[in-house]
Design an enzyme around this catalytic site. Structure first.
Site, PDB file in Angstrom:
ATOM      1  N   ARG A 144       9.903  -0.259  -0.693  1.00 19.80           N
ATOM      2  CA  ARG A 144      10.074   1.049   0.076  1.00 19.80           C
ATOM      3  C   ARG A 144       8.682   1.480   0.953  1.00 19.80           C
ATOM      4  O   ARG A 144       8.388   1.113   2.020  1.00 19.80           O
ATOM      5  CB  ARG A 144      10.512   2.146  -0.648  1.00 19.80           C
ATOM      6  CG  ARG A 144      11.303   3.322   0.131  1.00 19.80           C
ATOM      7  CD  ARG A 144      10.099   4.360   0.678  1.00 19.80           C
ATOM      8  NE  ARG A 144       9.392   4.898  -0.196  1.00 19.80           N
ATOM      9  CZ  ARG A 144       8.219   5.621   0.027  1.00 19.80           C
ATOM     10  NH1 ARG A 144       8.013   5.913   1.347  1.00 19.80           N
ATOM     11  NH2 ARG A 144       7.395   6.148  -0.647  1.00 19.80           N
ATOM     12  N   ASP A 145       7.699   2.057   0.001  1.00 20.30           N
ATOM     13  CA  ASP A 145       6.465   2.352   0.610  1.00 20.30           C
ATOM     14  C   ASP A 145       5.408   1.254   1.205  1.00 20.30           C
ATOM     15  O   ASP A 145       4.986   1.415   2.129  1.00 20.30           O
ATOM     16  CB  ASP A 145       5.536   2.964  -0.505  1.00 20.30           C
ATOM     17  CG  ASP A 145       4.632   4.046   0.276  1.00 20.30           C
ATOM     18  OD1 ASP A 145       4.809   4.368   1.263  1.00 20.30           O
ATOM     19  OD2 ASP A 145       3.509   4.423  -0.417  1.00 20.30           O
TER      20      ASP A 145
ATOM     21  N   HIS B 177       1.235   8.756  -7.523  1.00 14.62           N
ATOM     22  CA  HIS B 177       1.436   7.803  -6.433  1.00 14.62           C
ATOM     23  C   HIS B 177       0.230   7.662  -5.673  1.00 14.62           C
ATOM     24  O   HIS B 177      -0.283   8.455  -5.121  1.00 14.62           O
ATOM     25  CB  HIS B 177       2.534   8.137  -5.416  1.00 14.62           C
ATOM     26  CG  HIS B 177       2.510   7.621  -4.281  1.00 14.62           C
ATOM     27  ND1 HIS B 177       3.734   6.441  -4.174  1.00 14.62           N
ATOM     28  CD2 HIS B 177       1.976   7.323  -3.028  1.00 14.62           C
ATOM     29  CE1 HIS B 177       3.788   5.855  -2.956  1.00 14.62           C
ATOM     30  NE2 HIS B 177       2.660   6.617  -2.381  1.00 14.62           N
TER      31      HIS B 177
ATOM     32  N   HIS C   6      -2.724   5.328  -3.424  1.00 16.00           N
ATOM     33  CA  HIS C   6      -2.983   4.377  -2.592  1.00 16.00           C
ATOM     34  C   HIS C   6      -4.472   3.912  -2.698  1.00 16.00           C
ATOM     35  O   HIS C   6      -5.275   4.924  -3.042  1.00 16.00           O
ATOM     36  CB  HIS C   6      -2.849   4.965  -0.964  1.00 16.00           C
ATOM     37  CG  HIS C   6      -1.366   4.944  -0.675  1.00 16.00           C
ATOM     38  ND1 HIS C   6      -0.970   4.025   0.273  1.00 16.00           N
ATOM     39  CD2 HIS C   6      -0.553   5.908  -0.927  1.00 16.00           C
ATOM     40  CE1 HIS C   6       0.374   4.409   0.489  1.00 16.00           C
ATOM     41  NE2 HIS C   6       0.628   5.457  -0.312  1.00 16.00           N
TER      42      HIS C   6
ATOM     43  N   CYS D 190      -1.665   2.487   5.310  1.00 14.70           N
ATOM     44  CA  CYS D 190      -1.637   3.918   5.436  1.00 14.70           C
ATOM     45  C   CYS D 190      -1.483   4.332   6.926  1.00 14.70           C
ATOM     46  O   CYS D 190      -2.271   4.303   7.495  1.00 14.70           O
ATOM     47  CB  CYS D 190      -2.868   4.741   4.960  1.00 14.70           C
ATOM     48  SG  CYS D 190      -3.080   6.222   4.898  1.00 14.70           S
TER      49      CYS D 190
ATOM     50  N   ASN E  18      -0.695   0.811  -1.075  1.00 13.38           N
ATOM     51  CA  ASN E  18      -0.644   1.232  -2.535  1.00 13.38           C
ATOM     52  C   ASN E  18      -1.463   0.471  -3.665  1.00 13.38           C
ATOM     53  O   ASN E  18      -1.712  -0.582  -3.243  1.00 13.38           O
ATOM     54  CB  ASN E  18       0.945   1.084  -3.126  1.00 13.38           C
ATOM     55  CG  ASN E  18       1.957   1.973  -2.099  1.00 13.38           C
ATOM     56  OD1 ASN E  18       2.541   1.045  -1.255  1.00 13.38           O
ATOM     57  ND2 ASN E  18       1.963   3.190  -2.390  1.00 13.38           N
TER      58      ASN E  18
HETATM   59 MG    MG Z   1       2.620   6.220  -0.145  1.00 15.70          MG
END
Ligand code: MG
Length: 316
Positions: A23-24, A215, A217, A248, A257
Site C-alpha cells: 500500500r504505502d 509508522h 519513514h 515521500c 518507509n
Molecule cells: Mg506513509
C-alpha cells in the site's frame, strides 16, 4: 551524560510488524506495478512470515491511480495461516468497497493539523474526526478491527512543528470514537527518538492500554532509531515496507518507509521477535525491486545477514 537505559530493553518480547509495502510503498513509487505482480509480492511476504499486511487503499482511482485495482488485489491474495489484510479507507464509499472486498481490518487516517487535513483529506480536523467516527462504527458492526492513524503526528509539511498535546487530544477523540488501535505516523519523516518519547507520554496520558502502532519513514535517516525507541517504550506494532520502497510525496528525492528486513534484523539482534524470515524478506524485496526497476533503499540485502545467513548474490 549517557543514559543508563539500553536502546531496546524489550529483549525477550515480540513486536508485530505491519507490512505496508503493497500500500504505502507501491502507492508512492513512480512505476505502476501490475495486479499480478502485486499479488505475487504479497504471496512472497506471506511466505516470509508477514501476518498483518496493509494490502491496498480504497480511495478514488483518480486520486491514487496506483491503488485502482484494490478489489482485484484483494480477490487474489492468499488466505489462511492467520494472515490479516488491512485496507486503507478515507470515506464511507471506501468502507463499502473494503467490506465488499473482504478485508479483515480498516485503517483510517485522521490528520493532526488543519492545513494538511484540508489539503490531503479535503476536510477540517474535526470533520476528519466525524468521518472516522462514522466509518469506525460501521466497520466495527461488521466485525472489522479499526485503526486510527494520526497523520503528521511528528511534523506537518505546511505548518511545521506539531504540538504533541494536540496529537494526544486527537488520539483521545479517536479512542472515544471506537478505535481498536492508534497508529502515530511520521508522514514526512522528520521525527527523532525524543519526539517518539514525548508522543508516547502524551498518548499514554489519555489512553492507558490501547495497542500503539507507529509508522515511520526514513526520510532523514531517523526511522530506525525511532522504531527501536518506540519498541523500548511499549509499541505493539510497527509499519514498514520490504525493500524500504515508497518515497515521500512531500520530499520527491526521499527514500520510503523503513525497510522491513532492516528493521527485523535490528529487532532480532535486540532479542525482539517478529516472526519474520529475513532471507525470505530479502527475496520479497528483490521481487518488488525488480518490478519497480529501482535500487532498493534497504541495506540487509546488500550487506548480508549476520551471523552467516544470506548469500551475497541477492545484492541489488
Ligand atoms: Mg506513509
Amino acid at each position: 551524560m549517557p543514559s543508563e537505559r539500553p536502546l531496546v530493553d524489550a529483549a525477550g518480547s515480540a513486536v508485530e510488524i505491519v507490512e505496508v509495502g503493497p500500500r504505502d510503498g507501491l502507492q508512492n513509487e513512480r512505476t505502476l506495478v501490475s495486479t499480478a505482480a502485486k499479488i505475487a509480492y504479497i504471496e512472497a511476504l506471506v511466505a516470509a512470515g508477514a501476518r498483518r499486511i496493509e494490502a491496498t487503499s480504497f480511495v478514488h482511482p483518480k486520486r491514487v491511480p496506483r491503488m485502482a485495482d484494490a478489489e482485484e488485489v484483494m480477490a487474489g491474495v492468499p488466505r489462511g495461516d492467520g494472515v490479516r489484510y488491512i485496507g486503507l479507507v478515507v470515506n464511507e464509499r471506501g468502507l463499502d468497497r473494503a467490506l465488499a472486498a473482504g478485508v479483515d481490518e480498516v485503517n483510517v487516517v485522521v490528520v493532526a493539523t488543519e492545513t494538511f487535513s484540508q489539503r490531503n483529506q479535503g476536510m477540517s480536523v474535526l470533520e476528519g474526526l466525524r468521518s472516522f467516527s462514522s466509518i469506525s462504527a460501521r466497520a466495527r458492526s461488521s466485525g472489522l478491527r479499526v485503526t486510527a492513524t494520526v497523520g503528521a503526528s511528528f511534523g506537518c509539511p505546511f505548518e511545521g512543528e506539531v504540538d504533541p498535546a494536540a496529537v494526544g487530544a486527537l488520539v483521545r477523540s479517536c479512542v472515544d470514537a471506537g478505535a481498536d488501535e492508534i497508529a502515530l505516523a511520521d508522514t514526512i519523516g522528520v521525527g527523532v527518538p525524543s519526539d517518539v518519547a514525548r508522543l508516547v507520554a502524551e498518548v499514554r496520558a489519555v489512553t492507558t492500554d490501547l495497542p500503539l502502532r507507529f509508522h515511520f519513514h526514513n526520510t532523514r535517516n531517523t526511522g530506525y532509531a525511532n522504531a527501536l525507541t518506540a519498541v523500548a517504550l511499549g509499541a505493539s506494532a510497527l509499519d514498514s515496507s520490504t525493500g524500504g520502497i515508497g518515497g515521500c510525496p512531500f520530499a520527491p528525492a526521499a527514500t520510503g518507509n523503513i525497510a522491513t528486513e532492516d528493521l527485523a534484523y535490528a529487532l532480532r539482534r535486540s532479542g525482539v521477535a517478529t516472526g519474520l524470515d529475513l532471507a525470505a524478506l530479502v527475496s520479497a524485496a528483490a521481487l518488488i525491486g525488480g518490478e519497480l526497476g529501482i535500487v532498493l533503499p534497504a541495506l540487509l540485502g546488500r550487506a548480508g545477514d549476520f551471523p552467516a545467513g544470506l548469500s551475497p548474490e541477492r545484492r541489488l
